[in-house]
Design an enzyme around this catalytic site. Structure first.
Site, mmCIF file in Angstrom:
data_model
loop_
_atom_site.group_PDB
_atom_site.id
_atom_site.type_symbol
_atom_site.label_atom_id
_atom_site.label_comp_id
_atom_site.label_asym_id
_atom_site.label_seq_id
_atom_site.Cartn_x
_atom_site.Cartn_y
_atom_site.Cartn_z
ATOM 1 N N CYS A 105 30.929 -37.305 -64.032
ATOM 2 C CA CYS A 105 31.231 -37.251 -62.597
ATOM 3 C C CYS A 105 30.132 -38.032 -61.873
ATOM 4 O O CYS A 105 28.955 -37.731 -62.028
ATOM 5 C CB CYS A 105 31.267 -35.784 -62.155
ATOM 6 N N CYS A 112 27.114 -38.179 -47.243
ATOM 7 C CA CYS A 112 28.496 -38.614 -47.019
ATOM 8 C C CYS A 112 28.798 -38.597 -45.529
ATOM 9 O O CYS A 112 28.495 -37.605 -44.855
ATOM 10 C CB CYS A 112 29.458 -37.700 -47.768
ATOM 11 N N CYS A 332 29.617 -29.992 -55.866
ATOM 12 C CA CYS A 332 29.136 -31.242 -55.269
ATOM 13 C C CYS A 332 27.907 -31.116 -54.398
ATOM 14 O O CYS A 332 27.896 -30.385 -53.433
ATOM 15 C CB CYS A 332 30.221 -31.749 -54.327
HETATM 16 N N1 SAH Z 1 34.523 -37.751 -51.159
HETATM 17 C C1 SAH Z 1 35.519 -37.635 -52.164
HETATM 18 C C2 SAH Z 1 34.954 -37.377 -53.546
HETATM 19 C C3 SAH Z 1 33.816 -36.422 -53.662
HETATM 20 S S1 SAH Z 1 34.194 -34.735 -53.316
HETATM 21 C C4 SAH Z 1 36.528 -36.551 -51.788
HETATM 22 O O1 SAH Z 1 36.295 -35.826 -50.841
HETATM 23 O O2 SAH Z 1 37.557 -36.489 -52.453
HETATM 24 C C5 SAH Z 1 35.215 -34.288 -54.700
HETATM 25 C C6 SAH Z 1 36.032 -33.028 -54.482
HETATM 26 O O3 SAH Z 1 35.173 -31.865 -54.460
HETATM 27 C C7 SAH Z 1 36.800 -33.016 -53.160
HETATM 28 O O4 SAH Z 1 38.141 -32.664 -53.393
HETATM 29 C C8 SAH Z 1 36.079 -31.941 -52.379
HETATM 30 O O5 SAH Z 1 36.937 -31.327 -51.460
HETATM 31 C C9 SAH Z 1 35.628 -31.000 -53.441
HETATM 32 N N2 SAH Z 1 34.539 -30.090 -53.033
HETATM 33 C C10 SAH Z 1 33.436 -30.373 -52.304
HETATM 34 N N3 SAH Z 1 32.651 -29.288 -52.163
HETATM 35 C C11 SAH Z 1 33.284 -28.282 -52.814
HETATM 36 C C12 SAH Z 1 32.992 -26.900 -53.037
HETATM 37 N N4 SAH Z 1 31.888 -26.339 -52.575
HETATM 38 N N5 SAH Z 1 33.889 -26.181 -53.757
HETATM 39 C C13 SAH Z 1 35.004 -26.755 -54.256
HETATM 40 N N6 SAH Z 1 35.337 -28.035 -54.079
HETATM 41 C C14 SAH Z 1 34.483 -28.798 -53.375
HETATM 42 FE FE1 SF4 Z 2 32.317 -36.363 -48.337
HETATM 43 FE FE2 SF4 Z 2 32.189 -33.940 -49.392
HETATM 44 FE FE3 SF4 Z 2 34.171 -34.567 -47.728
HETATM 45 FE FE4 SF4 Z 2 34.119 -35.663 -50.181
HETATM 46 S S1 SF4 Z 2 34.361 -33.498 -49.679
HETATM 47 S S2 SF4 Z 2 34.519 -36.703 -48.231
HETATM 48 S S3 SF4 Z 2 31.893 -35.850 -50.477
HETATM 49 S S4 SF4 Z 2 31.972 -34.469 -47.214
#
Ligand code: SAH
Ligand code: SF4
Length: 343
Positions: A105, A112, A332
């Site tokens: 990953c 972001c 993340c």
């Molecule tokens: N910015 C992109 C990719 C990175 S985030 C996006 O938003 O798709 C990847 C995935 O992790 C996204 O679907 C996001 O909603 C999820 N995510 C972020 N923080 C999270 C958390 N605390 N618990 C579960 N999913 C989470």
């Molecule tokens: Fe950015 Fe997190 Fe939203 Fe993905 S889920 S777009 S990493 S703020």
């Protein structure tokens, strides 16, 4: 900041060695170290003359990152916190799967700009884009850890890759080209919060990359509570871009759905997601919220199961993300969150 040595194409390396009045085969040797042997510290490139090794270290950031900490989960997930040349941090995660398969990953930005309300990565906004070479180094650190190329790559770390498109495109090229790491595009998933122009640009590459769109909600009203206005596109436009992607690249699109208690976990929402899945031939991937102390909660297990069943019973295609690494801050951006607070 100096350019990372990783992420340089063989042509760019050829230009570089030419500028140093060296023969082209030196560029081939350097590319061989990086892309075949997966060695990217010039000090270890033993067939290069010492002066060239020194020049590489002077002219480039090489290596441009170091592993600051590794946190391991009982399930085998290993999360690497990387320190970049300017002291910023990103994460990459090595996720073991069935049959010795591994998934990496990768992060695409420091922070972001999208700032989804529940996400640790977006909490402080965007610090900067990652250079292509920095993203390649995340990948290389992963291969050093496992000794092998991964089976799959997901761009689901920190950042919104489609808002750093140029670097992402370069990385995708190096990962998939025969002169690069030679991976199949299908094994690479680009995850986006639904940046419509970015989805179109990715489609224009006409490759079979897997596209995952973080929809999180069937309606604009619910979605607006999760994703701030600045980078949020209307659900209808996102789904239209998803259809175009599927038609252009011949790949079924995944719609990610981070389940948050009392926000997007109602039966009504599940019914509408089933409809979206049917109408757009898209697969829904449920991600139960991983607690990051941001005032949100994961729904009760019963609610998660019912949400999934409702979609299934109403003709939708749905999977639930296998949770890994939850015990070691694997959601993340959480490791980076801590590292930055220490600074
Ligand atoms: N910015 C992109 C990719 C990175 S985030 C996006 O938003 O798709 C990847 C995935 O992790 C996204 O679907 C996001 O909603 C999820 N995510 C972020 N923080 C999270 C958390 N605390 N618990 C579960 N999913 C989470
Ligand atoms: Fe950015 Fe997190 Fe939203 Fe993905 S889920 S777009 S990493 S703020």
């Amino acid at each position: 900041m100096k350019a990372p040595l990783t992420g340089m194409s063989i042509e760019a390396l050829a230009e570089y060695v030419k500028s140093k009045h060296l023969q082209r085969f030196r560029a081939v040797q350097i590319a061989d170290w990086i892309y075949r042997k997966r060695i990217w510290d010039p000090d270890e490139m033993s067939n290069l003359p010492a002066p060239l090794r020194m020049e590489l270290k002077t002219d480039f950031s090489a290596p441009s990152s170091r592993v600051e900490t590794v946190s391991s989960s009982p399930d085998g997930t290993e999360k690497l916190l990387l320190e970049l040349q300017d002291g910023n941090h990103v994460e990459m995660v090595v996720i073991p799967g069935n049959d010795n398969r591994t998934t990496f990953c990768l992060s695409t930005q420091v922070g972001c700009p999208v700032r989804c309300v529940f996400c640790a990565s977006g909490a402080g906004g965007l610090v900067r884009n990652l250079a292509a070479g920095e993203i390649i180094e995340e990948f290389l650190h992963g291969t050093k850890k496992t000794g092998n190329l991964p089976d799959n790559i997901v761009f689901m770390g920190i950042g919104e890759g489609l808002l750093n498109f140029e670097a992402l495109e370069t990385v995708l090229k190096h990962l998939t080209s025969p002169e690069g790491f030679g991976m199949a595009p299908r094994r690479i998933t680009v995850s986006t919060s639904g940046i419509v122009p970015g989805i179109r640009k990715l489609a224009a590459l006409k490759k079979e990359f897997t596209l995952a769109i973080s929809l999180h909600a069937p309606t604009d009203e619910i979605r607006a509570r999760l994703i701030p206005d600045a980078f949020r596109y209307p659900v209808a436009e996102v789904l239209k871009a998803a259809d175009e992607y599927r038609d252009t690249c011949g790949r079924m699109v995944t719609l990610e759905y981070t389940l948050l208690e009392n926000l997007n976990d109602s039966r009504e929402a599940a019914l509408r997601m089933a409809e979206i899945s049917r109408n757009h031939h898209a697969k829904i991937n449920l991600i139960p919220y991983n607690q990051t102390n941001r005032g949100f909660r994961r729904p009760a297990e019963r609610v998660i199961r019912e949400f999934q069943e409702t979609i299934e019973k109403n003709g939708g295609t749905v999977t639930r993300r296998r949770e890994r690494g939850a015990s070691s801050d694997a959601a993340c951006g959480q490791l980076r969150d801590r590292a930055e607070r220490r600074r």
